[in-house]
Enzyme design. Structure first.
Site, PDB file in Angstrom:
ATOM      1  N   LYS A 127      18.243 -13.698 -44.940  1.00 18.43           N
ATOM      2  CA  LYS A 127      16.907 -13.712 -44.320  1.00 18.43           C
ATOM      3  C   LYS A 127      15.827 -14.105 -45.329  1.00 18.43           C
ATOM      4  O   LYS A 127      14.940 -14.908 -45.019  1.00 18.43           O
ATOM      5  CB  LYS A 127      16.597 -12.338 -43.719  1.00 18.43           C
ATOM      6  CG  LYS A 127      15.288 -12.325 -42.919  1.00 18.43           C
ATOM      7  CD  LYS A 127      15.166 -11.135 -41.997  1.00 18.43           C
ATOM      8  CE  LYS A 127      14.907  -9.854 -42.742  1.00 18.43           C
ATOM      9  NZ  LYS A 127      14.315  -8.819 -41.868  1.00 18.43           N
ATOM     10  N   SER A 128      15.898 -13.553 -46.535  1.00 17.00           N
ATOM     11  CA  SER A 128      14.878 -13.851 -47.540  1.00 17.00           C
ATOM     12  C   SER A 128      14.849 -15.346 -47.864  1.00 17.00           C
ATOM     13  O   SER A 128      13.778 -15.956 -47.956  1.00 17.00           O
ATOM     14  CB  SER A 128      15.154 -13.057 -48.823  1.00 17.00           C
ATOM     15  OG  SER A 128      15.061 -11.675 -48.599  1.00 17.00           O
TER      16      SER A 128
ATOM     17  N   ARG B 227       2.493  -0.747 -40.427  1.00 15.51           N
ATOM     18  CA  ARG B 227       2.831  -0.947 -41.840  1.00 15.51           C
ATOM     19  C   ARG B 227       1.610  -1.407 -42.635  1.00 15.51           C
ATOM     20  O   ARG B 227       0.936  -2.359 -42.259  1.00 15.51           O
ATOM     21  CB  ARG B 227       3.974  -1.956 -41.975  1.00 15.51           C
ATOM     22  CG  ARG B 227       5.235  -1.492 -41.280  1.00 15.51           C
ATOM     23  CD  ARG B 227       6.344  -2.512 -41.343  1.00 15.51           C
ATOM     24  NE  ARG B 227       6.840  -2.693 -42.700  1.00 15.51           N
ATOM     25  CZ  ARG B 227       7.814  -3.538 -43.010  1.00 15.51           C
ATOM     26  NH1 ARG B 227       8.377  -4.267 -42.066  1.00 15.51           N
ATOM     27  NH2 ARG B 227       8.223  -3.654 -44.257  1.00 15.51           N
TER      28      ARG B 227
ATOM     29  N   SER C 233       7.942  -4.822 -55.856  1.00 12.76           N
ATOM     30  CA  SER C 233       7.885  -5.419 -54.515  1.00 12.76           C
ATOM     31  C   SER C 233       8.028  -6.928 -54.613  1.00 12.76           C
ATOM     32  O   SER C 233       7.134  -7.618 -55.130  1.00 12.76           O
ATOM     33  CB  SER C 233       6.570  -5.076 -53.808  1.00 12.76           C
ATOM     34  OG  SER C 233       6.458  -5.805 -52.595  1.00 12.76           O
TER      35      SER C 233
ATOM     36  N   GLN D 277       7.935  -8.866 -52.093  1.00 11.44           N
ATOM     37  CA  GLN D 277       6.991  -9.464 -51.153  1.00 11.44           C
ATOM     38  C   GLN D 277       5.618  -9.663 -51.791  1.00 11.44           C
ATOM     39  O   GLN D 277       4.990 -10.708 -51.614  1.00 11.44           O
ATOM     40  CB  GLN D 277       6.879  -8.601 -49.893  1.00 11.44           C
ATOM     41  CG  GLN D 277       8.143  -8.598 -49.050  1.00 11.44           C
ATOM     42  CD  GLN D 277       8.006  -7.753 -47.793  1.00 11.44           C
ATOM     43  OE1 GLN D 277       6.988  -7.116 -47.557  1.00 11.44           O
ATOM     44  NE2 GLN D 277       9.046  -7.740 -46.991  1.00 11.44           N
TER      45      GLN D 277
ATOM     46  N   ASP E 150      16.980  -2.379 -49.081  1.00 13.74           N
ATOM     47  CA  ASP E 150      17.224  -2.459 -47.640  1.00 13.74           C
ATOM     48  C   ASP E 150      18.584  -1.910 -47.236  1.00 13.74           C
ATOM     49  O   ASP E 150      18.852  -1.732 -46.045  1.00 13.74           O
ATOM     50  CB  ASP E 150      17.117  -3.917 -47.163  1.00 13.74           C
ATOM     51  CG  ASP E 150      15.671  -4.401 -47.129  1.00 13.74           C
ATOM     52  OD1 ASP E 150      14.775  -3.569 -46.922  1.00 13.74           O
ATOM     53  OD2 ASP E 150      15.449  -5.611 -47.332  1.00 13.74           O
TER      54      ASP E 150
ATOM     55  N   LYS F  85       8.836   1.273 -44.769  1.00 10.92           N
ATOM     56  CA  LYS F  85       9.547   0.142 -44.177  1.00 10.92           C
ATOM     57  C   LYS F  85       9.248   0.097 -42.672  1.00 10.92           C
ATOM     58  O   LYS F  85       8.254   0.653 -42.210  1.00 10.92           O
ATOM     59  CB  LYS F  85      11.044   0.274 -44.473  1.00 10.92           C
ATOM     60  CG  LYS F  85      11.407  -0.020 -45.925  1.00 10.92           C
ATOM     61  CD  LYS F  85      11.253  -1.501 -46.221  1.00 10.92           C
ATOM     62  CE  LYS F  85      11.788  -1.886 -47.578  1.00 10.92           C
ATOM     63  NZ  LYS F  85      11.676  -3.352 -47.805  1.00 10.92           N
TER      64      LYS F  85
ATOM     65  N   ARG G  18      12.379   5.431 -43.417  1.00 15.81           N
ATOM     66  CA  ARG G  18      13.839   5.400 -43.352  1.00 15.81           C
ATOM     67  C   ARG G  18      14.485   6.645 -43.947  1.00 15.81           C
ATOM     68  O   ARG G  18      15.633   6.946 -43.627  1.00 15.81           O
ATOM     69  CB  ARG G  18      14.368   4.127 -44.033  1.00 15.81           C
ATOM     70  CG  ARG G  18      14.121   2.878 -43.185  1.00 15.81           C
ATOM     71  CD  ARG G  18      14.637   1.612 -43.832  1.00 15.81           C
ATOM     72  NE  ARG G  18      14.484   0.485 -42.904  1.00 15.81           N
ATOM     73  CZ  ARG G  18      14.527  -0.788 -43.247  1.00 15.81           C
ATOM     74  NH1 ARG G  18      14.716  -1.108 -44.515  1.00 15.81           N
ATOM     75  NH2 ARG G  18      14.384  -1.742 -42.353  1.00 15.81           N
TER      76      ARG G  18
ATOM     77  N   ARG H  98      17.583  -1.759 -39.065  1.00  7.61           N
ATOM     78  CA  ARG H  98      18.585  -1.264 -40.013  1.00  7.61           C
ATOM     79  C   ARG H  98      19.041   0.162 -39.669  1.00  7.61           C
ATOM     80  O   ARG H  98      20.193   0.513 -39.927  1.00  7.61           O
ATOM     81  CB  ARG H  98      18.066  -1.359 -41.443  1.00  7.61           C
ATOM     82  CG  ARG H  98      17.796  -2.809 -41.850  1.00  7.61           C
ATOM     83  CD  ARG H  98      17.760  -3.005 -43.334  1.00  7.61           C
ATOM     84  NE  ARG H  98      17.147  -4.290 -43.655  1.00  7.61           N
ATOM     85  CZ  ARG H  98      17.760  -5.467 -43.603  1.00  7.61           C
ATOM     86  NH1 ARG H  98      19.026  -5.531 -43.245  1.00  7.61           N
ATOM     87  NH2 ARG H  98      17.122  -6.585 -43.910  1.00  7.61           N
TER      88      ARG H  98
END
Length: 429
Positions: free
Chosen positions: A11-12, A112, A157, A159, A310, A337, A341, A388
């Site tokens: 995905k990344s 988020r 991070s 991102q 993840d 997330k 989680r 997830r």
């Protein structure tokens, strides 16, 4: 769980191939792209800002880019669905363009916080109007005169790092990100692959110093996306905990900034062999041969968290079936997330019959010693619209007496549309 399967593309890497292809001059071809809702949201956004992106009959995707600095004002709001990656990386791209863009998302994404990217992108010169708490809906007004920044990441991070580097693409001068703890490096690898001048050095404290020279002419590429290790993780754990399993997962990306889960599972006694190792498009790849194993609890080193952040939901499942106690800590990032989680998996595993203790920054799990969990039966586990959590608890159901029911499997389509079909193909009920 026996046979050979191939999980969807990473995905990344899929997100970044679409974004950088849209900023190159010419046609980029991508094979193996993950066609999940998150990546499709990225493709729709780049189309809205001027790129031409089409799926070919053979399954490849062709992206005709607009060049660095060539993004256009979209006609309406950009709907990011459930994709935090799309949102944060695209905010970086827009920050150094003279555009005003509204970002929206679903109920989960709208909870988020975006403050961690707003802070550095404001230093670049972008302006933000957000929903209270720095959340979506959000309007960003990019700047026509972006300023190159030197930014030290306060938390690990990928991102945030990627958002700052992407803003630096259309910024004159050198943009620098200092990364005290290494995170996934797909952005650095792919920026170099497209022709950007990017260097990575170490400072005196051992931090990575990533420097990008702005306003390059990116060259179109042919990209083969390896299988997503985060998706492979669910089937690796399933094969480890289901007695008699012997499974091969083909073409799994083993980037060292992503593959720590497999090392942790090996430390627990998991039989996971990487066969036919090779390099595809600058990324290490191999097939994984996984056999049912007697797992033992361990104390997971917090230093590995960025390289498997993840994968903790499904690691918790493996720990619930292990012999002895597994202790995890340093998982603060998991609380922000798609769901919290830590709390979500504590509740879910407890409901399935596991012995779990929640701490401020992790879980302590006393394993069943290889004995099947009781399962939740028909009582539905709350997944909080988190793909997830849903997939991890489906894996837990494979090693339970009464099965596990999850409340909503629709979010799985954001990252792994074929998950349920692959499970069924391997004999799961």
């Amino acid at each position: 769980m026996t046979g050979r399967i191939r999980v969807p593309g990473d995905k990344s890497i899929s997100h970044r191939s679409i974004m950088l292809g849209a900023l190159a001059v010419g046609e980029t071809r991508v094979s193996g792209l993950l066609e999940g809702e998150d990546v499709l949201a990225t493709a729709a956004a780049m189309r809205a800002m001027g790129a031409t992106i089409e799926r070919q009959a053979d399954g490849d995707w062709v992206v005709a880019g607009v060049g660095v600095g060539g993004l256009m004002q979209p006609a309406g709001a950009l709907d990011m669905g459930n994709s935090g990656t799309s949102t944060r990386l695209l905010l970086g791209l827009v920050a150094s363009h003279a555009l005003t863009v509204c970002f929206t998302g679903d109920a989960s994404l709208s909870k988020r916080p975006m403050g961690r990217v707003i802070t550095p992108l404001s230093q670049v010169g972008a302006q933000f109007t957000t929903y209270p708490g720095g959340r979506l809906p959000l309007i960003i007004t990019g700047t026509a005169t972006p300023v190159p920044i030197r930014y030290r990441l306060p938390v690990a991070s990928a991102q945030v790092k990627s958002a700052v580097l992407l803003a630096g693409l259309n910024t004159p001068g050198v943009t620098t990100v200092i990364e005290p703890v290494p995170t996934r490096d797909h952005s650095e690898r792919m920026l170099r692959g497209f022709g950007a001048a990017l260097s990575v050095d170490m400072d005196d404290n051992g931090a990575r110093v990533i420097s990008l020279s702005g306003q390059p002419e990116l060259r179109p590429q042919t990209i083969v996306v390896p299988g997503d290790p985060s998706s492979a993780a669910f089937f690796v754990v399933a094969a480890l905990i289901v007695p008699g399993s012997d499974l091969v997962l083909e073409n799994v990306g083993l980037n060292p900034t992503r593959a720590a889960l497999f090392d942790v599972l090996r430390q627990m006694g998991g039989q996971i062999d990487a066969i036919n190792p090779r390099e595809v498009g600058g990324e290490p790849v191999a097939d994984l041969h996984v056999r049912a194993s007697e797992l033992h609890g361990i104390t997971v080193d917090p230093a590995v968290v960025p390289a498997m952040v993840d994968e903790f939901p499904v690691l918790f499942v493996a720990a619930a079936l292990a012999h002895g106690r597994t202790v995890t800590s340093g998982l603060d990032e998991l609380r922000v997330k798609e769901s919290d989680r830590i709390s979500a998996m504590h509740a879910a595993l407890t409901m399935a019959g596991a012995t779990v203790t929640e701490t401020a920054d992790g879980l302590i799990i006393d394993g069943s010693g290889g004995k099947a969990l009781a399962g939740s039966g028909e009582a539905a586990i709350t997944t909080h619209l988190d793909h997830r959590i849903a997939m991890a608890m489906a894996v837990a159901g494979l090693a339970s007496e009464r099965g596990v029911t999850v409340d909503d499997t629709r979010p799985i389509a954001t990252s792994f549309p074929l998950f349920e079909r692959l499970l069924a193909d391997l004999g799961a009920a």
